[in-house]
Design a protein around this motif. Structure first.
Motif, PDB file in Angstrom:
ATOM      1  N   ARG A 109      -1.334   7.347  -2.807  1.00  0.00           N
ATOM      2  CA  ARG A 109      -1.224   5.908  -2.580  1.00  0.00           C
ATOM      3  C   ARG A 109      -0.138   5.309  -3.477  1.00  0.00           C
ATOM      4  NH1 ARG A 109      -4.215   1.789  -5.468  1.00  0.00           N
ATOM      5  NH2 ARG A 109      -3.800  -0.234  -4.500  1.00  0.00           N
ATOM      6  N   THR A 136       3.188   6.152  -2.089  1.00  0.00           N
ATOM      7  CA  THR A 136       3.463   5.364  -0.887  1.00  0.00           C
ATOM      8  C   THR A 136       3.844   3.933  -1.231  1.00  0.00           C
ATOM      9  OG1 THR A 136       1.951   6.726   0.405  1.00  0.00           O
ATOM     10  CG2 THR A 136       2.492   4.564   1.299  1.00  0.00           C
ATOM     11  N   LYS A 137       3.197   3.342  -2.230  1.00  0.00           N
ATOM     12  CA  LYS A 137       3.545   1.978  -2.622  1.00  0.00           C
ATOM     13  C   LYS A 137       4.954   1.917  -3.205  1.00  0.00           C
ATOM     14  CE  LYS A 137       0.581  -0.806  -4.459  1.00  0.00           C
ATOM     15  NZ  LYS A 137      -0.423  -1.441  -5.342  1.00  0.00           N
ATOM     16  N   TRP A 156       7.440   4.096  -2.336  1.00  0.00           N
ATOM     17  CA  TRP A 156       8.398   4.476  -1.296  1.00  0.00           C
ATOM     18  C   TRP A 156       7.613   4.584   0.006  1.00  0.00           C
ATOM     19  CZ3 TRP A 156      11.727   9.609  -1.539  1.00  0.00           C
ATOM     20  CH2 TRP A 156      12.608   9.631  -0.439  1.00  0.00           C
ATOM     21  N   ARG A 157       7.598   3.504   0.768  1.00  0.00           N
ATOM     22  CA  ARG A 157       6.726   3.406   1.932  1.00  0.00           C
ATOM     23  C   ARG A 157       6.988   4.493   2.964  1.00  0.00           C
ATOM     24  NH1 ARG A 157       3.527  -0.887   3.132  1.00  0.00           N
ATOM     25  NH2 ARG A 157       2.259  -0.494   4.965  1.00  0.00           N
ATOM     26  N   GLU A 158       8.242   4.855   3.184  1.00  0.00           N
ATOM     27  CA  GLU A 158       8.571   5.847   4.213  1.00  0.00           C
ATOM     28  C   GLU A 158       8.773   7.238   3.609  1.00  0.00           C
ATOM     29  OE1 GLU A 158      10.782   3.314   3.483  1.00  0.00           O
ATOM     30  OE2 GLU A 158       9.850   1.788   4.760  1.00  0.00           O
ATOM     31  N   GLU A 176      -3.373  -1.999   5.631  1.00  0.00           N
ATOM     32  CA  GLU A 176      -2.602  -3.089   5.037  1.00  0.00           C
ATOM     33  C   GLU A 176      -3.567  -4.166   4.546  1.00  0.00           C
ATOM     34  OE1 GLU A 176       0.466  -3.693   4.395  1.00  0.00           O
ATOM     35  OE2 GLU A 176       1.799  -2.595   5.748  1.00  0.00           O
ATOM     36  N   LEU A 189      -2.308  -2.006  -0.315  1.00  0.00           N
ATOM     37  CA  LEU A 189      -2.585  -1.064   0.765  1.00  0.00           C
ATOM     38  C   LEU A 189      -3.510   0.036   0.289  1.00  0.00           C
ATOM     39  CD1 LEU A 189      -0.955   1.910   0.497  1.00  0.00           C
ATOM     40  CD2 LEU A 189       0.992   0.499   1.028  1.00  0.00           C
ATOM     41  N   SER A 244       2.118   2.629   9.508  1.00  0.00           N
ATOM     42  CA  SER A 244       3.370   2.307   8.814  1.00  0.00           C
ATOM     43  C   SER A 244       3.411   2.971   7.444  1.00  0.00           C
ATOM     44  CB  SER A 244       3.510   0.789   8.658  1.00  0.00           C
ATOM     45  OG  SER A 244       2.462   0.265   7.857  1.00  0.00           O
ATOM     46  N   GLY A 245       2.738   4.107   7.315  1.00  0.00           N
ATOM     47  CA  GLY A 245       2.687   4.815   6.047  1.00  0.00           C
ATOM     48  C   GLY A 245       3.792   5.838   5.901  1.00  0.00           C
ATOM     49  N   PRO A 246       3.638   6.759   4.973  1.00  0.00           N
ATOM     50  CA  PRO A 246       4.673   7.771   4.723  1.00  0.00           C
ATOM     51  C   PRO A 246       4.746   8.798   5.854  1.00  0.00           C
ATOM     52  CG  PRO A 246       2.708   8.249   3.449  1.00  0.00           C
ATOM     53  CD  PRO A 246       2.471   6.911   4.089  1.00  0.00           C
TER      54      PRO A 246
END
Length: 352
Positions: A118, A121-122, A124-126, A174, A184, A312-314
């Motif tokens: 998590r 991901t926060k 670097w979202r992609e 989200e 998130l 819309s996550g990694p």
């Protein structure tokens, strides 16, 4: 360790505390030693290099998990040490991820639990990542041999396999909070009452009020099976799950589920249902919000929040799919024709 070059890189992210927190005392989870993590990292790096990675980004931290893992590896590739300020908090991981993104990481090998992934991901979202489990109640990362996880990352870094061919975009929850910055969760967002921020103990069943799940896996531990034992929902499903709980006095159906390894508890379920992607679930304070097991946000009386499951996550690299594609394309045959920098040393490197 040499300086930055233009070669696409594989970045190593490891959480020193995953597999070592209070939940080892409150339940029956295994402890993962630092030496075990160094061994896992070394195996992953060997796999990445064998599959074509020319450059490895290694974060420095005082326990030297990653730097210690690679110092005895002797390959004709570039090991670049990533140094950022260390505060022994999640911001350390955030800074390391941001630095790796800036230095050209095209795949991350992430070793940790849901909480670690998590944080990545926060930052670097992609993020393109291979998610390797080393924590407690893990649903997002999977138990897999690090050598194979490394090979999958190396195949992507080398350009032998395109990311879109072997990875899927993950769902996330989200979180929109009235009057505050959003947040998130990768797997579960939980509304709790009469709990405290930072508490690391397994959730008490009588404090649960509402959960929203991106994945509701019946064959898992933690919050995910509280939805999974009612409405199974996997990574590929285009919906989420929400469950509302009540007290013993209010009735409801009794559900028995594994809250942590070796810890079974009973909850009172008021109602539950699958949730279409994008549909908001509104919750109201006073309450506490926990994300992927971490109690992090407080809602004031009357303050609202909206929880939505969205894709819309990694980008999560499927090691099995990557290796199947490598076999179909014969990418692991005659490597010297396309990767002349590879130079494993028998005995010391564990390869060739």
């Amino acid at each position: 360790m040499s300086s930055t070059s233009a070669a696409p890189a594989v970045g190593i992210i490891v959480n020193p505390m995953s597999g070592r927190d209070y939940r080892r005392l409150a339940a029956r989870a295994d402890t993962v030693s630092h030496e075990a993590k160094r061994n896992q990292i070394a195996r992953a790096v060997v796999g990445a290099i064998a599959a074509g990675a020319r450059r490895i980004l290694v974060p420095y931290e005082p326990r030297r998990l990653a730097t210690g893992a690679v110092e005895q590896l002797d390959f004709a590739v570039e090991f670049e040490r990533i140094e950022t300020p260390i505060l022994h908090k999640s911001i350390d991981t955030t800074r390391a991820v941001e630095a790796m993104r800036e230095r050209g990481a095209v795949a991350l090998l992430v070793l940790g639990g849901d909480g670690t992934h998590r944080v990545v991901t926060k930052a670097w979202r992609e993020a393109p990542m291979v998610a390797v489990s080393t924590g407690t109640n893990n649903v997002f990362p999977t138990m897999q041999e690090p050598t194979l996880a490394g090979m999958a990352a190396g195949l992507v870094a080398s350009g032998g396999i395109a990311l879109a061919e072997c990875a899927e975009r993950a769902k996330v929850v989200e979180v929109e909070i009235e009057g505050e910055a959003g947040d998130l969760a990768l797997i579960d967002a939980v509304l709790l009452q009469n709990d405290s921020l930072g508490n690391l103990a397994p959730f008490a069943s009588d404090k649960l009020r509402t959960i929203v799940l991106a994945r509701a896996e019946p064959a898992s531990v933690g919050i995910s099976p509280l939805g999974g034992l009612l409405h199974p929902c996997g990574a590929e499903d285009e919906f989420g799950v929400t469950v509302n709980f009540c007290t013993h006095a209010q009735g409801g159906r009794l559900l028995r589920a594994p809250f942590s390894p070796g810890l079974i508890r009973t909850v009172h379920v008021a109602d539950s249902r699958p949730v279409p992607l994008g549909e908001p679930i509104e919750v109201t304070g006073p309450a506490l919000l926990a994300f992927d097991g971490d109690r992090e946000r407080q809602l004031a009386p009357g303050q609202r929040a909206w929880l939505r499951v969205v894709r819309s996550g990694p980008w999560v690299i499927d090691s099995r799919k990557a290796l199947h594609l490598a076999a179909e394309r014969e990418l692991m045959l005659d490597l010297d024709h396309w990767f002349d920098a590879y130079d494993g040393v028998a005995g010391k490197s564990g390869c060739c």
